[in-house]
Write an enzyme that holds these catalytic residues in place. Structure first.
Site, PDB file in Angstrom:
ATOM      1  CG  ASN B 382       7.254  -1.189   1.758  1.00  0.00           C
ATOM      2  OD1 ASN B 382       7.084  -0.412   2.673  1.00  0.00           O
ATOM      3  ND2 ASN B 382       8.072  -2.216   1.854  1.00  0.00           N
ATOM      4  CG  ASP B 383       9.351   2.759  -0.239  1.00  0.00           C
ATOM      5  OD1 ASP B 383       9.558   2.293   0.890  1.00  0.00           O
ATOM      6  OD2 ASP B 383      10.070   2.539  -1.226  1.00  0.00           O
ATOM      7  CB  VAL B 384       3.157   4.941  -1.965  1.00  0.00           C
ATOM      8  CG1 VAL B 384       4.131   5.104  -3.112  1.00  0.00           C
ATOM      9  CG2 VAL B 384       2.435   3.616  -2.047  1.00  0.00           C
ATOM     10  CB  SER B 423      13.066   3.253  -1.134  1.00  0.00           C
ATOM     11  OG  SER B 423      12.423   2.997   0.098  1.00  0.00           O
TER      12      SER B 423
END
Lengths: 96, 456
Positions: B382-384, B423
């Site tokens: 997701n965040d990456v 996050s």
């Protein structure tokens, strides 16, 4: 006893050694290497054994016991986990 | 005679540790490296039984059996996905052991010079912080502690606790025979400090913290080694201390976070505050359509994340890859430096599923290839892959290097639900024109994709 400047020299040289050994490690090995270095400081077991071996009072013995137990956990756990991770690197290399 | 045997064995152990670590830093020799270090440890432990003037042997062997046995059992059983928190636990135990050594030596009053007293106390402080901090890190990664505790004035309280610990330490260093009460208070304060220091740090930053505590434990072991006059402990501890510090920096750099940022900003919890409202809507796709898109593509890049590992979907994904390759599709895996829970964790998980090395690519190697890929399949990451890291200076992850999935011709995102990632930040990628969402458990979706590709 290792005292004064001798102690400082050992400390400095060992610190540079650690830095050099790791400096060119590929990202794929970061986790196994962290685990491996975690195993290496399991050498604390040796110190914990010596401390417990010379413990006099019951209080010292109890703390010594806890120390040896924790240290043994560090050494054994660190080894088992690292070995399992690196085992996979071996098998995947064979399949290439 | 016995004295020199012990010294020679410790020397050999120190050499084996360094050579072992050296071998562990290359994939070809890594497997042998841990064995070398293991031999060193075994030799050092066995000769220590010969140390002159020791007693309590029965209890000592019992302690080794209990601690070692429990670690052996858990270490053999733990799943590869849970490795990071297990490393945290074992590391914390080492820190606790260093603190225990200091306690025994200080209680005995056998340390005569002030400098060695100071080393014992500092080692105890570092070791205790690593112990209690690692336990909190374990609880967080294991999901026992969901929320990060952040409140106003937190840093001040932390500072007060640290000050109290230092004060007690000062009293111990000054005294010929430190009082039991002061010693007890000292340990209460340092253990408490380890806890309060780790509590506000978010789960996403935990790998860096675990690595830092690993380095700290090494340092604590080295300091207690000075106190005991034990060269093997000094060398092994210092080597791990410096190597661990370097590893911590490498990890923090890969996440584009400075160490002080990780420790003092409470990011993982507070993230998302700077969110802007994301425009657009998410578009769904079903497994059949996704399978068609991939089967008729020339090039597919798979971006695996921790979510894939949790769903145990890596074997299915590899099966899917083999099917696609039979149809002439070129498939590559793109690994973000912090995919999984730690750098390198995802490589271990993929290796477990049998994915060969030459299909796995780093961020720098693969990012230029996304524009040529017909499909980028994001599974459990997701965040990456959040383009906000590139475009939105207000985002908490701004500046973090990401995989440019948004530049692929099509992106398919496999996701369990509509929630945000680890996050807590909304992902702009999901709202883009060329992104399709494929909802469902990773394992189930992968099976559906395999079935759909087979039918084509």
């Amino acid at each position: 006893m290792i005292e004064g400047f001798t102690a400082l020299y050992i400390f400095m040289l060992a610190a540079f050694t650690g830095y050099e050994v790791i400096s060119r490690v590929p990202v794929i090995l970061h986790t196994p290497l962290m685990s491996g270095s975690n195993f290496v400081h399991g050498i604390v077991l040796v110190g914990a054994m010596v401390a417990m071996g010379h413990a006099g009072t019951v209080g010292e013995q109890i703390i010594g016991f806890i120390g040896v137990m924790l240290a043994a956990g560090n050494a054994v756990g660190g080894y088992v986990v690292t070995e399992r991770m690196l085992e996979m690197f071996k098998s995947s290399k064979g399949s290439r | 005679m016995i004295g020199s045997l012990i010294q020679v064995s410790y020397f050999a152990a120190a050499v084996l540790f360094i050579l072992g670590l050296k071998r562990m830093s290359s994939p070809l020799t890594a497997r042998g490296g841990i064995v070398w270090a293991g031999v060193g440890m075994l030799v050092a432990t066995i000769v220590t039984f010969l140390w002159p003037g020791m007693h309590n042997y029965g209890l000592m062997i019992l302690a080794i059996a209990v601690g070692g046995g429990a670690a052996w059992y858990t270490g053999k059983r733990v799943g590869m996905t849970d490795m990071p928190q297990m490393i945290a636990i074992y590391n914390g135990m080492g820190g606790g052991a260093a603190a225990a050594i200091a306690a025994v030596e200080l209680l005995k009053g056998g340390i005569h010079t002030t400098s060695f007293q100071a080393l014992a106390v500092i080692g105890a402080l570092i070791g205790s912080v690593a112990f209690s901090g690692s336990m909190v890190a374990f609880a967080k990664l294991q999901g026992l502690m969901r929320k990060s505790l952040v409140f106003t004035g937190q840093q001040l309280i932390n500072l007060l606790i640290f000050g109290a610990a230092l004060g007690c330490g000062w009293l111990i260093i000054g005294a010929d025979q430190p009082g039991v009460v002061v010693l007890l208070l000292f340990y209460v304060f340092v253990l408490l400090f380890g806890i309060v220091m780790t509590l506000p740090i978010g789960g996403a930053d935990m790998p860096v913290v675990i690595s830092l505590y690993n380095a700290l434990t090494g340092l604590a072991v080295a300091f207690e080694g000075f106190v005991l006059g034990n060269a093997a402990m000094i060398i092994a501890g210092t080597v791990v201390g410096s190597a661990g510090t370097l590893l911590t920096q490498l990890m923090a750099k890969a996440m584009n976070r400075s160490l002080s940022n990780v420790l003092f900003s409470g990011f993982g919890a507070a993230g998302g505050q700077a969110d802007e409202a994301v425009e657009g809507s998410m578009r769904e796709v079903d497994a059949n359509d996704a399978a068609i898109m991939m089967s008729y593509a020339e090039k597919v890049i798979i971006v695996p994340g921790y979510g894939m590992a949790v769903a145990q979907a890596q074997h299915k994904i590899w099966e899917l890859t083999e099917l696609l390759e039979e149809r002439g599709v070129q498939v590559k895996f793109a690994i973000h430096p912090v995919a999984g829970r730690m750098p390198g964790h995802m490589n271990v998980l993929l290796a477990e599923a049998g994915v060969p090395y030459d299909k796995i690519f780093d961020l720098e190697e693969i990012n230029a290839e996304f524009p040529q890929a017909e499909v980028a399949l994001v599974i459990g990451a997701n965040d990456v892959v959040n383009p906000a890291a590139r475009t939105n200076p207000d985002s908490p992850i701004y500046g973090m290097p990401i995989l440019d999935v948004d530049k692929a011709k099509n992106a398919i995102v496999v996701k369990r639900g509509q929630g945000t990632g680890f996050s807590g930040i909304e992902n702009q990628l999901f709202f883009l024109e060329n992104t399709r969402m494929l909802y469902g458990d990773g394992q189930k979706v992968a099976s559906e994709l395999i079935a759909a590709v087979k039918q084509l």
